[in-house]
Design a protein around this motif. Structure first.
Motif, short mmCIF file in Angstrom:
data_model
loop_
_atom_site.label_atom_id
_atom_site.label_comp_id
_atom_site.label_asym_id
_atom_site.label_seq_id
_atom_site.Cartn_x
_atom_site.Cartn_y
_atom_site.Cartn_z
N ASN A 1 0.96 -1.01 -0.11
CA ASN A 1 -0.12 0.05 -0.11
C ASN A 1 0.82 1.25 0.05
OD1 ASN A 1 -2.92 1.02 0.26
ND2 ASN A 1 -1.91 2.06 2.15
N HIS A 2 1.97 1.24 0.76
CA HIS A 2 3.01 2.22 0.77
C HIS A 2 3.57 2.41 -0.68
CE1 HIS A 2 6.28 5.00 1.80
NE2 HIS A 2 6.90 3.89 1.74
N LEU A 3 3.93 1.56 -1.30
CA LEU A 3 4.62 1.61 -2.63
C LEU A 3 3.54 2.20 -3.61
CD1 LEU A 3 6.59 -1.83 -2.71
CD2 LEU A 3 7.28 0.27 -2.12
N MET A 4 2.54 1.82 -3.30
CA MET A 4 1.17 2.54 -4.40
C MET A 4 1.06 3.82 -4.16
SD MET A 4 0.07 0.35 -6.38
CE MET A 4 1.78 -0.06 -6.74
N TRP A 5 1.45 4.41 -2.95
CA TRP A 5 1.42 5.79 -2.46
C TRP A 5 2.72 6.43 -3.20
CZ3 TRP A 5 -1.71 9.76 -0.93
CH2 TRP A 5 -2.92 9.18 -0.28
N LEU A 6 3.78 5.74 -3.33
CA LEU A 6 4.98 6.33 -3.99
C LEU A 6 4.82 6.39 -5.17
CD1 LEU A 6 7.85 4.73 -1.82
CD2 LEU A 6 7.05 7.08 -1.61
N SER A 7 4.31 5.30 -5.76
CA SER A 7 4.10 5.46 -7.36
C SER A 7 2.89 6.58 -7.63
CB SER A 7 3.30 3.95 -7.73
OG SER A 7 2.56 4.10 -9.03
N HIS A 8 1.78 6.70 -7.01
CA HIS A 8 0.94 7.97 -7.04
C HIS A 8 1.55 9.15 -7.03
CE1 HIS A 8 -2.75 10.11 -7.10
NE2 HIS A 8 -2.61 10.43 -6.03
N GLU A 9 2.31 9.23 -5.99
CA GLU A 9 3.00 10.71 -5.67
C GLU A 9 4.23 11.04 -6.22
OE1 GLU A 9 1.01 11.56 -1.29
OE2 GLU A 9 2.99 10.85 -1.20
N GLU A 10 4.82 10.20 -6.45
CA GLU A 10 6.39 10.29 -7.09
C GLU A 10 6.73 9.37 -8.21
OE1 GLU A 10 9.29 10.02 -3.88
OE2 GLU A 10 8.10 10.41 -2.31
N ALA A 11 5.80 8.68 -8.88
CA ALA A 11 6.02 7.73 -10.13
C ALA A 11 6.94 6.73 -9.90
CB ALA A 11 6.06 8.73 -11.38
N ILE A 12 7.28 6.27 -8.67
CA ILE A 12 8.19 5.40 -8.41
C ILE A 12 7.57 3.91 -8.60
CG2 ILE A 12 9.79 4.18 -6.89
CD1 ILE A 12 10.00 7.16 -5.39
N PRO A 13 7.90 2.85 -9.46
CA PRO A 13 7.36 1.74 -9.89
C PRO A 13 7.75 0.87 -8.64
CG PRO A 13 9.18 1.98 -11.33
CD PRO A 13 9.03 3.41 -10.58
N SER A 14 6.82 0.21 -8.22
CA SER A 14 7.06 -0.82 -6.82
C SER A 14 8.06 -1.93 -7.41
CB SER A 14 5.71 -1.33 -6.40
OG SER A 14 5.26 -2.14 -7.48
N THR A 15 7.73 -2.48 -8.61
CA THR A 15 8.73 -3.26 -9.31
C THR A 15 9.76 -2.56 -10.17
OG1 THR A 15 7.13 -5.36 -9.08
CG2 THR A 15 9.17 -5.55 -10.55
N ALA A 16 10.86 -2.56 -9.81
CA ALA A 16 11.97 -1.81 -10.46
C ALA A 16 13.04 -2.39 -11.15
CB ALA A 16 12.39 -0.33 -9.75
N TRP A 17 13.56 -1.80 -11.98
CA TRP A 17 14.71 -2.20 -12.62
C TRP A 17 16.13 -1.85 -11.31
CZ3 TRP A 17 18.29 2.04 -15.16
CH2 TRP A 17 19.52 1.21 -15.48
N LEU A 18 17.01 -2.95 -11.57
CA LEU A 18 18.18 -2.96 -10.58
C LEU A 18 18.78 -1.47 -10.37
CD1 LEU A 18 19.47 -6.61 -10.62
CD2 LEU A 18 17.80 -5.54 -8.83
N GLY A 19 18.94 -0.90 -11.76
CA GLY A 19 19.76 0.19 -11.74
C GLY A 19 18.95 1.60 -11.73
N TYR A 20 17.88 1.61 -10.88
CA TYR A 20 16.96 2.71 -10.67
C TYR A 20 17.23 3.38 -9.72
CZ TYR A 20 12.16 4.95 -11.54
OH TYR A 20 11.38 5.69 -11.59
N GLY A 21 17.32 4.67 -9.65
CA GLY A 21 17.65 5.61 -8.94
C GLY A 21 18.98 5.77 -8.43
N ASP A 22 19.32 5.41 -7.03
CA ASP A 22 20.66 5.57 -6.43
C ASP A 22 21.55 4.82 -7.11
OD1 ASP A 22 19.86 7.71 -5.12
OD2 ASP A 22 19.44 6.69 -3.29
N PHE A 23 20.94 3.52 -7.71
CA PHE A 23 21.87 2.32 -8.19
C PHE A 23 22.07 2.55 -9.61
CE2 PHE A 23 19.17 1.13 -4.53
CZ PHE A 23 19.88 0.64 -3.70
N SER A 24 22.09 3.77 -10.23
CA SER A 24 22.28 3.76 -11.72
C SER A 24 23.73 3.72 -11.86
CB SER A 24 21.60 5.00 -12.14
OG SER A 24 22.12 6.30 -11.66
N SER A 25 24.55 3.98 -11.06
CA SER A 25 25.90 4.05 -11.08
C SER A 25 26.76 3.01 -10.87
CB SER A 25 26.52 5.27 -10.26
OG SER A 25 26.41 4.75 -8.67
N ASP A 26 26.17 1.81 -10.69
CA ASP A 26 26.92 0.57 -10.55
C ASP A 26 27.01 0.04 -11.87
OD1 ASP A 26 27.58 -2.04 -9.86
OD2 ASP A 26 26.21 -2.40 -8.26
N HIS A 27 28.11 0.03 -12.43
CA HIS A 27 28.54 -0.66 -13.77
C HIS A 27 28.27 -2.14 -14.04
CE1 HIS A 27 32.28 -1.69 -11.67
NE2 HIS A 27 32.47 -2.30 -12.85
#
Length: 878
Positions: A636-662
């Motif tokens: 339910n919290h993840l759906m709120w993050l999706s609604h307010e910040e467009a963050i998918p609950s199931t996300a690619w490993l390189g999403y957000g802070d992890f994009s720099s991990d080559h």
């Protein structure tokens, strides 16, 4: 490839802008020759987004309402202008202060410029400065940037050879879309191959291009995305084509109309997805009851002996018998089957199968199970209301013969079709017919609508529709317009628009639930859930479903999943079914749905996927479904993050802070199946091969210095460090779930619960009170909350929040709880506070803190206890 490709050239500057001045747009026009009166216009709706509109006398701006942003462009600086050599340079604008503009989601703080030339062909290149280096982000293909087809347009870009390409909505696996071509359209793709079939069910011309770091700590150029909001069909070629002297390139071919192009630039995929959401609308909030186990069985609803209503009404008892919590029942179209012909007639009722439909919905409601019926936007010529639709001019017309369009449409069983007509939702008569039908089902107690078979696969783009729109479109067509220009999926959007509005009219205080199989980008302003359609049962398709899920999430379809166990084909083996359920409970939509007509597998209505169909694995299935309910507060919290910040609950490993991990950009990872459940929280590492009892796992890191721990949820005493690899056991009972140090995971009871003792969360719209377990029912009160925390022993402090609400209200009050904790060798310090406390939870101010199993440290200031055999530490929030 198009038969005709005519290159656009011969443009001149409109007006007399001055170098150094601030302008709101830059415009070119072709005043002679073959392309006379074509115009090119560049503007900046956001500080990190520019828009190009290229139109001509027979290439109008695409009709659509896929952008929610009002037309109010920013001023930007014309830094240089050379009219003799037809060149100009522009700075990106700074944005508007104090408003929620996409510039806030950029995150790079880099200076960017655009360089435009038009002496022969229009060519636009975008650069940014990394230190003193001027680096190209995106650029047109020289001397071939724009070309015309018979009725549409082609775009060509220079292509980055090593970028990762993502998005495009619901596209076949693997995750990386590079070196492939995709159709922007929609099809009833029943029994599709999850790695090869294209198109599937959605139309999302939105492509993300992000660089791959080549080594640890490497600084990379910004990410960008290209979006064409047209509803017309088209093709994206992503570095598949090669044509000397241009070599490899990217190309987008749009079948009809002029070009409207939005280009978003930002620091990483997360910022691009958030910017996209600001342009087209953030995902709608999903009701809490639609986050649990969603039952659905086409075979159950098709039964004549015994009647389907009798069979379906045993469902709550079967759930009780097998100890399986359940939140909703999706009713397939079997309730609309005509007893005489076997055809499906939407908004009619087979009273032999369903003698008292309203009593059946009330029965489900009593047991806490919502009801969502299947509806389809077409009518066969034998439908009892077909003449009514014809008389209302609610059917598409063929201008070649000036007749209403009759085509072949799915009618009864696998492969069956009959003559019929799609209902034109751009007509007032079509919308009224759909609204009346939806209302009739709401009056029978239905809680949501399942808008199915809505791909509008009309076989001729020259057919015309009415274009009496219920809302404002950009550049609306006047009078009747061709399906090719409007796009077939504009009708899909309007189907969902009407379903959404009728639910709100009938239940104005409740969050509407509209599930759609198909959709354009605008559809998801009205539908808040979808799924990947009629998949085929196989290990191959189980594996492919994960990549489809992840790309769909980055395309703002963030409440989605697949039919667990496969819709068509043979029954899954017990092992395959377990693995599909294990993966499915980690997705934002968890539905076990199928139609298994093969009588050699199981007989009659039993030929469907159910949690209890294999007694030998039922304990595993039960535990997985109960895990889903235990973690429902987190979902339910993840759906709120999706609604307010467009963050998918199931996300690619390189999403957000992890994009720099080559390490996350190598082929093994990109073609693998691991994903985040909640970015940076739970690492999901499924086992999706037959007989797979071990597998290797890599633990993503957020920076080169990241040494965070990952806790094994199945063996919490096992901990792994970010940036390392290990081999894990994946027995049939579970696959890999690892929680990252610092996470805050709210949990609840392992059963279906309601959030209020009285009111909308407890009482359904037909006046039925959910029977609680204390009264002999299947549903409990959501009156207990635990939080799982994962501290190290080095004293490092972590902070996390989560959101609570009633899960039902259209405009919900919410409560936000903040948790800060740190761990030492023998103790853990925890501070919990309300950041907002507008929704009064049934658990009040009492929280149980759960450390990883086997962690014997004490929580300072908390009371030690035991709950369900586990040590908990109880605190009161001040």
């Amino acid at each position: 490839m198009p038969i005709v490709e005519r290159e656009l050239e011969g443009f001149t500057l409109v007006g007399s802008p001055k170098a150094g001045s601030s302008i709101s747009s830059f415009e070119l026009k072709n005043e002679k020759g073959r392309f006379k009166d074509f115009t090119y216009k560049l503007s900046f709706p956001f500080a990190s987004v520019y828009r190009i509109i290229l139109t001509g006398p027979d290439r109008p701006r695409p009709p659509h309402d896929n952008i929610i942003l009002p037309e109010n462009p920013l001023s930007f600086k014309l830094t240089s202008l050379d009219t003799k050599n037809c060149k100009a340079t522009f700075d990106f604008p700074e944005g508007r202060g104090g408003e929620s503009a996409a510039s806030k989601f950029d995150g790079s703080n880099r200076k960017r410029i655009l360089e435009l030339s038009w002496k022969e062909h229009i060519t636009l290149n975008v650069y940014e400065f990394i230190g003193k280096d001027k680096v190209r982000i995106i650029g047109d293909l020289p001397n071939r940037s724009y070309a015309l087809t018979d009725k549409g347009i082609i775009r060509h870009w220079w292509v980055e050879p090593d970028n990762l390409h993502l998005g495009l909505g619901e596209k076949a696996a693997p995750l990386d879309l590079s070196n492939r071509s995709f159709t922007n359209s929609a099809s009833d793709s029943a029994a599709y191959d999850a790695y090869n079939t294209d198109p599937l069910y959605k139309h999302t011309p939105y492509l993300i291009s992000t660089p791959k770091p080549t080594k640890e700590g490497a600084e990379v150029v910004s990410t960008y995305a290209i979006y064409h909001p047209t509803n017309s069909a088209g093709i994206w070629d992503v570095r598949r084509l090669h044509d000397d002297p241009w070599g490899h390139f990217k190309a987008y071919t749009q079948d009809y109309g002029g070009l409207e192009e939005w280009v978003m630039v930002g620091k990483g995929v997360k910022e691009i997805v958030r910017t996209f959401a600001e342009l087209v609308g953030r995902p709608k909030l999903v009701g809490r009851d639609w986050l649990g186990y969603l039952a659905s069985g086409m075979g159950l609803g098709e039964s004549d002996h015994p009647p389907a209503q009798e069979l379906l009404s045993t469902w709550p008892d079967l759930c009780r018998k097998h100890d399986i919590p359940c939140s909703a029942m999706h009713l397939s179209s079997g309730y609309t089957v005509d007893p005489a012909t076997g055809n499906r007639y939407v908004f009619t009722m087979n009273e032999d199968r369903y003698p008292d439909f309203k009593a059946m919905t009330a029965h489900f409601h009593k047991h806490g199970i919502k009801v969502c019926p299947n509806i389809k936007p077409y009518a066969l010529v034998t439908h009892p209301q077909y003449k009514q639709l014809q008389e209302a001019d609610a059917v598409f017309r063929d201008p070649a013969v000036d007749e209403q369009v009759v085509t072949r449409i799915w009618s009864a069983g696998v492969g069956d079709n009959e003559k019929g007509s799609w209902v034109d939702m751009t007509s007032e008569g079509g919308r009224k017919w759909w609204a009346d039908g939806v209302k009739s089902l709401i009056d029978l107690g239905c809680d949501g609508m399942w808008d199915d078979n809505n791909e509008y696969f009309l076989h001729d783009d020259e057919f015309v529709s009415q274009t009496t729109f219920p809302h404002q479109l950009y550049s609306p067509a006047e009078g009747k317009a061709s399906i090719g220009l409007l796009g077939r999926l504009l009708n899909t959007e309007l189907v969902n628009y009407v379903s959404h509005n009728e639910l709100i009219k009938a239940q104005p205080d409740r969050r509407p639930y509209v599930l759609t199989r198909s959709g354009n980008v605008g559809t998801f302003k009205y539908a808040n859930s979808t799924w990947t359609g009629d998949n085929w049962t196989s290990w191959h398709n189980l594996r492919g479903s994960q990549a489809i899920q992840v790309n769909a999430g980055m395309s703002l379809m963030q409440s989605t999943g697949s039919d667990i166990g496969g819709f068509g084909g043979p029954l899954p083996s017990p092992e395959m079914f377990v693995r599909w359920v294990q993966l499915g409970v980690t997705h934002s939509r968890f539905c076990i749905h199928s139609f298994k007509p093969d009588k050699n597998d199981m007989s009659g209505a039993a030929a469907t996927n159910t949690p209890w169909m294999y007694p030998e694995v039922l304990p595993i299935i039960r535990e997985q479904i109960k895990w889903r309910y235990e973690y429902l507060p987190f979902f339910n919290h993840l759906m709120w993050l999706s609604h307010e910040e467009a963050i998918p609950s199931t996300a690619w490993l390189g999403y957000g802070d992890f994009s720099s991990d080559h390490n996350l950009y190598n082929q093994e990872i990109l073609e693998g199946f691991d994903a985040w459940l909640g970015v940076g929280n739970i690492l999901v590492c499924p086992a999706l091969f037959e007989g797979q009892l071990t597998r290797e796992v890599y633990f993503p890191k957020s920076s080169s210095e990241d040494k965070s721990l990952y806790f094994d949820l199945h063996s919490p005493h096992r901990q792994y460090t970010a940036g390392t690899r290990t081999t894990i056991a994946t027995p049939l009972e579970h696959f890999g779930l690892f929680v990252r140090e610092g996470s805050v995971i709210p949990i609840g009871k392992k059963q279906h619960t309601v959030t209020e003792i009285s009111g909308p969360a407890r009482t359904t719209p037909d006046g039925i009170d959910v029977q609680l377990d204390s009264e002999g029912g299947l549903v409990g009160l959501d009156d207990w909350r635990g939080i799982k925390i994962f501290p190290s022993k080095n004293g490092k402090s972590h902070q996390g929040n989560w959101i609570e609400d009633d899960g039902i209200s259209l405009k919900p009050a919410k409560t936000i709880i903040s948790v800060t904790y740190s761990g030492k060798e023998h103790s853990v310090d925890v501070e919990v506070s309300f950041l907002q406390n507008d929704f009064k939870t049934l658990w009040g101010k009492t929280l149980d803190i759960l450390l990883p199993e086997g962690d014997v440290r004490k929580v300072v200031g908390a009371k030690e206890g035991i709950r369900d055999g586990r040590r908990v530490w109880t605190i009161e929030i001040a």
